[in-house]
Design an enzyme around this catalytic site. Sequence first.
Site, short mmCIF file in Angstrom:
data_model
loop_
_atom_site.label_atom_id
_atom_site.label_comp_id
_atom_site.label_asym_id
_atom_site.label_seq_id
_atom_site.Cartn_x
_atom_site.Cartn_y
_atom_site.Cartn_z
CE LYS A 182 -1.44 2.24 2.87
NZ LYS A 182 -1.16 3.67 3.20
CB THR A 193 8.61 1.80 1.25
OG1 THR A 193 7.57 2.57 0.69
CG2 THR A 193 8.27 0.33 1.13
#
Lengths: 407, 407
Positions: A182, A193
């Site tokens: 996502k 991330t």
Amino acid sequence: MQSFIENETTYEVIPFTWPKGYKADGVYVGLRKNPETKDMGWLYSKVPAQAAGTYTTNQFQAAPTKLTKQTINHEHLLQAIVMNTANANSVTGQQGMVDALEMQSLAADKLGLENNLVGVASTGIIGEPLPMDLIKKGVDKLELLDNDYVTEAILTTDKHTKTISIQIDIDGKVVTITGFCKGSGMIHPKMATMLGFVVTDAKIADGALQEMLSQQVDATFNQITVDGDTSTNDMVVTMANGLAENEPIANDDSVNAQKFSTAYNAVLSQLAQDIAADGEGSTKLVEVNVEHAATHADAQKVAKAIVGSNLVKAAIFGEDANWGRIIAAIGQTSAQVDIDHTSVWLNDLPLVIDSHSADFDEVEMKASLADKKITILVDLNVGNEAGQAWGCDLTYNYVRINATYRS
Amino acid sequence: MQSFIENETTYEVIPFTWPKGYKADGVYVGLRKNPETKDMGWLYSKVPAQAAGTYTTNQFQAAPTKLTKQTINHEHLLQAIVMNTANANSVTGQQGMVDALEMQSLAADKLGLENNLVGVASTGIIGEPLPMDLIKKGVDKLELLDNDYVTEAILTTDKHTKTISIQIDIDGKVVTITGFCKGSGMIHPKMATMLGFVVTDAKIADGALQEMLSQQVDATFNQITVDGDTSTNDMVVTMANGLAENEPIANDDSVNAQKFSTAYNAVLSQLAQDIAADGEGSTKLVEVNVEHAATHADAQKVAKAIVGSNLVKAAIFGEDANWGRIIAAIGQTSAQVDIDHTSVWLNDLPLVIDSHSADFDEVEMKASLADKKITILVDLNVGNEAGQAWGCDLTYNYVRINATYRS
């Protein structure tokens, strides 16, 4: 199904599928407003899988991120990961860790596993306590199925799920690598991330999985930016359960390692680009390739500076070939540049040649800027290294989404 | 007229006026589209003035910025500065320097000065050659007057001029300090900022002017951000012609130096805040004060990270007290933080206490967020140093302005 050949490796991109031995599920429990969505999910491997992870460098690291890091570092094994969206369980103090531990425990108990084989991932709003009644309800409802609902259960403002499945052949054994993630906002990963998961049935030699992940995250997830903000919850977790029964793959120069590494990189790179393309409010994916840099680090830095510039991003949204902003973004970095011989192409059309306007046809350039994917190529003319980064345009919708996120 | 007392110094903010011995003018020659504006101007001192400057660190430093730096470094003297807007004469190759030199020459000839007493400043679009016919026409038209038109002749997307005049008394002599600047977009100064000019009739001891400017720019212009992009043309130039006939002021601890330095800082600080408040598309000025940091550098870094966060900026535009984004911005820096005891106030209302939501009244907070100036106070709880930064909100208009800048 599409075949790709890269570094002499052939791999097939196949429709979404779980690798051998993985089960998953996703449910709606009321964490998100829309009951047509999923907001909790999990992922399970029939046998303990080798596990590796990279985690946010934000100093306010969220409890689930901290806990999953500890859990993976324990023995580098995971057998399940339980996830929720709509609440990041971040900046929630000691209660946050208590809740993350309970979420881990609830899943482990239901699956009959030791707690330290279960990872936990949360994303969503920062600073509100995790509603444990809903989390408990979610774990109660989750089953071990073959659906891909978990890939939806981690979305926030994402417009769609981001998934990829790739198959390769290793010594006659079919190896599958499946990733999902996502992204959307607060995307400017440093060493990690937003939530990303890559699972495979490959058998990997001890230690090699973490090495491969860390190396490849640097060139993929760490080279995307949506808004320059690094989340408190970022992590990429990868699992390899060995059920493909191939000979163990090391992180070395062998043919099998190269083959696996190429396919693995294709998964990470595609997911990273999916995040950039679906950046909050974005209408275009921007890819920047930098060539002839003095060092790889310089090339990466310049590429990321361009995709990170609000001015470049707004110009691309406006389909305006305002190359002065690209030059200004390059010049802001500490990268070695040749100020008289820097050149820039946009979608293969020359924009700047030797630091002068390329005298391009505005109509042709404008037409090219209407594309959904904008590729910027920069020639720094000072060396032989290259780098890459991905981002998106800056739009009215980015402002709208983020002016009203909590409402 | 308003009196201020700061560090035991009294200073008066007076209506715009040029200090003794300065003349100026501004004209319209067709560089901008709207003939109701000014687009060229100059500033002149009857006698050579001590001069100092700070300049952009962008590697693609524009020709006029480079030339003015060389000119000032020659003997630290200036007698005039000629300026234009609408064209930055940046990334214009060798022709750019030829044009900047000619612009300098044209002004010097008309004023009967040596070239090396004349500075040149340009701002506007990057990458297009300076239209020398218009520049020549402008110099022809400029006169030595007392108007403030030059403060308008450097604006681009700025909504209004940014000026301030302050008077102090030094040993019975009236000393005037007048500053003006332009800002708006591509504002994220590093060691300098967009065009800023501060002129005074004070007599300053040799070398002291550059020292004062460099020190104070770090805490004022270098602590503002609009969009994280550093321009190729940033510079702040200051002139002191000595016509107030005070005893020379050194950069030391004497009463006169403190008095001058306080007033000088008030000029720079006000101009910097004016730039932040008039950031492209902005509706609110955001001031961040950081207290109890381990070092001054940490405090400055945290303050600038918060005003620089797109997510914080968009939330402020939406008048949404999304404090998780402030915490995330703090955590992204390398500053020493106490992750369990960080507190944040917004317009004096507690937002976060000891890294937990302060359980604030959403209605009261929302009402406070409707203010035109938002003040964020951060207590890092790790030391005794403080820092400050200014920015603005991120709005639909920022995107609109920058999606269509060249049209």
